[in-house]
Write a protein that holds these residues in place. Structure first.
Motif, short mmCIF file in Angstrom:
data_model
loop_
_atom_site.label_atom_id
_atom_site.label_comp_id
_atom_site.label_asym_id
_atom_site.label_seq_id
_atom_site.Cartn_x
_atom_site.Cartn_y
_atom_site.Cartn_z
N ARG A 10 28.74 33.68 32.96
CA ARG A 10 28.68 33.49 34.41
C ARG A 10 29.79 32.54 34.89
O ARG A 10 30.45 32.81 35.90
N ALA A 11 30.03 31.46 34.16
CA ALA A 11 31.09 30.52 34.52
C ALA A 11 32.46 31.20 34.44
O ALA A 11 33.31 31.00 35.31
N TRP A 12 32.66 32.03 33.40
CA TRP A 12 33.95 32.72 33.27
C TRP A 12 34.16 33.69 34.43
O TRP A 12 35.24 33.75 35.01
N LEU A 13 33.13 34.46 34.77
CA LEU A 13 33.25 35.41 35.87
C LEU A 13 33.51 34.68 37.19
O LEU A 13 34.34 35.12 37.99
N THR A 14 32.82 33.58 37.41
CA THR A 14 33.03 32.81 38.63
C THR A 14 34.44 32.27 38.70
O THR A 14 35.11 32.36 39.72
N ASP A 15 34.93 31.73 37.59
CA ASP A 15 36.30 31.21 37.55
C ASP A 15 37.33 32.32 37.71
O ASP A 15 38.37 32.13 38.33
N THR A 16 37.04 33.47 37.16
CA THR A 16 37.99 34.58 37.22
C THR A 16 38.12 35.14 38.64
O THR A 16 39.21 35.46 39.09
N PHE A 17 37.02 35.23 39.35
CA PHE A 17 37.03 35.90 40.64
C PHE A 17 37.07 34.96 41.84
O PHE A 17 37.02 35.41 42.97
N THR A 18 37.16 33.66 41.62
CA THR A 18 37.21 32.72 42.74
C THR A 18 38.43 31.82 42.63
O THR A 18 38.36 30.71 42.13
N TYR A 19 39.55 32.32 43.04
CA TYR A 19 40.79 31.56 43.06
C TYR A 19 41.23 31.35 44.49
O TYR A 19 40.89 32.12 45.39
N GLU A 20 42.02 30.31 44.69
CA GLU A 20 42.46 29.97 46.04
C GLU A 20 43.58 30.88 46.54
O GLU A 20 43.74 31.04 47.74
N ASP A 23 47.80 35.20 44.02
CA ASP A 23 48.63 35.17 42.82
C ASP A 23 47.86 34.63 41.63
O ASP A 23 47.96 35.15 40.52
N GLU A 24 47.07 33.58 41.84
CA GLU A 24 46.26 33.03 40.75
C GLU A 24 45.23 34.05 40.28
O GLU A 24 44.98 34.19 39.09
N ALA A 25 44.63 34.74 41.22
CA ALA A 25 43.63 35.74 40.86
C ALA A 25 44.27 36.89 40.09
O ALA A 25 43.70 37.38 39.11
N ALA A 26 45.44 37.32 40.50
CA ALA A 26 46.13 38.41 39.81
C ALA A 26 46.50 38.00 38.39
O ALA A 26 46.36 38.80 37.44
N ASP A 27 46.96 36.77 38.22
CA ASP A 27 47.30 36.28 36.88
C ASP A 27 46.06 36.23 35.99
O ASP A 27 46.11 36.61 34.81
N ALA A 28 44.95 35.78 36.54
CA ALA A 28 43.72 35.69 35.76
C ALA A 28 43.22 37.08 35.36
O ALA A 28 42.79 37.29 34.22
N MET A 29 43.29 38.03 36.27
CA MET A 29 42.85 39.38 35.95
C MET A 29 43.77 40.03 34.92
O MET A 29 43.31 40.75 34.03
N ALA A 30 45.07 39.76 35.01
CA ALA A 30 46.00 40.30 34.02
C ALA A 30 45.68 39.74 32.64
O ALA A 30 45.69 40.48 31.64
N ASP A 31 45.37 38.45 32.56
CA ASP A 31 45.00 37.86 31.27
C ASP A 31 43.70 38.46 30.75
O ASP A 31 43.59 38.76 29.56
N ALA A 32 42.72 38.63 31.62
CA ALA A 32 41.44 39.19 31.19
C ALA A 32 41.63 40.62 30.68
O ALA A 32 41.04 41.00 29.65
N ILE A 33 42.44 41.39 31.36
CA ILE A 33 42.69 42.77 30.91
C ILE A 33 43.47 42.77 29.61
O ILE A 33 43.14 43.50 28.67
N ARG A 34 44.50 41.96 29.55
CA ARG A 34 45.34 41.92 28.34
C ARG A 34 44.52 41.54 27.12
O ARG A 34 44.57 42.20 26.10
N TRP A 35 43.79 40.44 27.21
CA TRP A 35 43.08 39.95 26.03
C TRP A 35 41.76 40.67 25.81
O TRP A 35 41.21 40.63 24.72
#
Length: 60
Positions: A10-20, A23-35
């Motif tokens: 839950r903490a990971w999902l919240t951190d992944t989908f709640t960026y200011e 660009d930060e959100a896109a980078d986080a999603m790219a990392d999640a998809i990549r890894w």
């Protein structure tokens, strides 16, 4: 153990989908998809090579 895992998920999902910023959100999603998908796709590629070699009677 399960409650700890669910809390971390839950903490990971919240951190992944709640960026200011977007660009930060896109980078986080790219990392999640990549890894998240890269190891699975690598395993599929290796498995396909093994199946192909087994089917044709070749050694790896």
């Amino acid at each position: 153990m399960t409650a700890d895992f669910l809390g971390r998920l839950r903490a990971w999902l919240t951190d992944t989908f709640t960026y200011e910023s977007p660009d930060e959100a896109a980078d986080a999603m790219a990392d999640a998809i990549r890894w998240g998908w890269l190891p699975a796709l690598s395993g599929v590629a290796v498995g396909a090579g093994h199946a192909r070699a087994h089917h044709t009677g070749q050694e790896l």
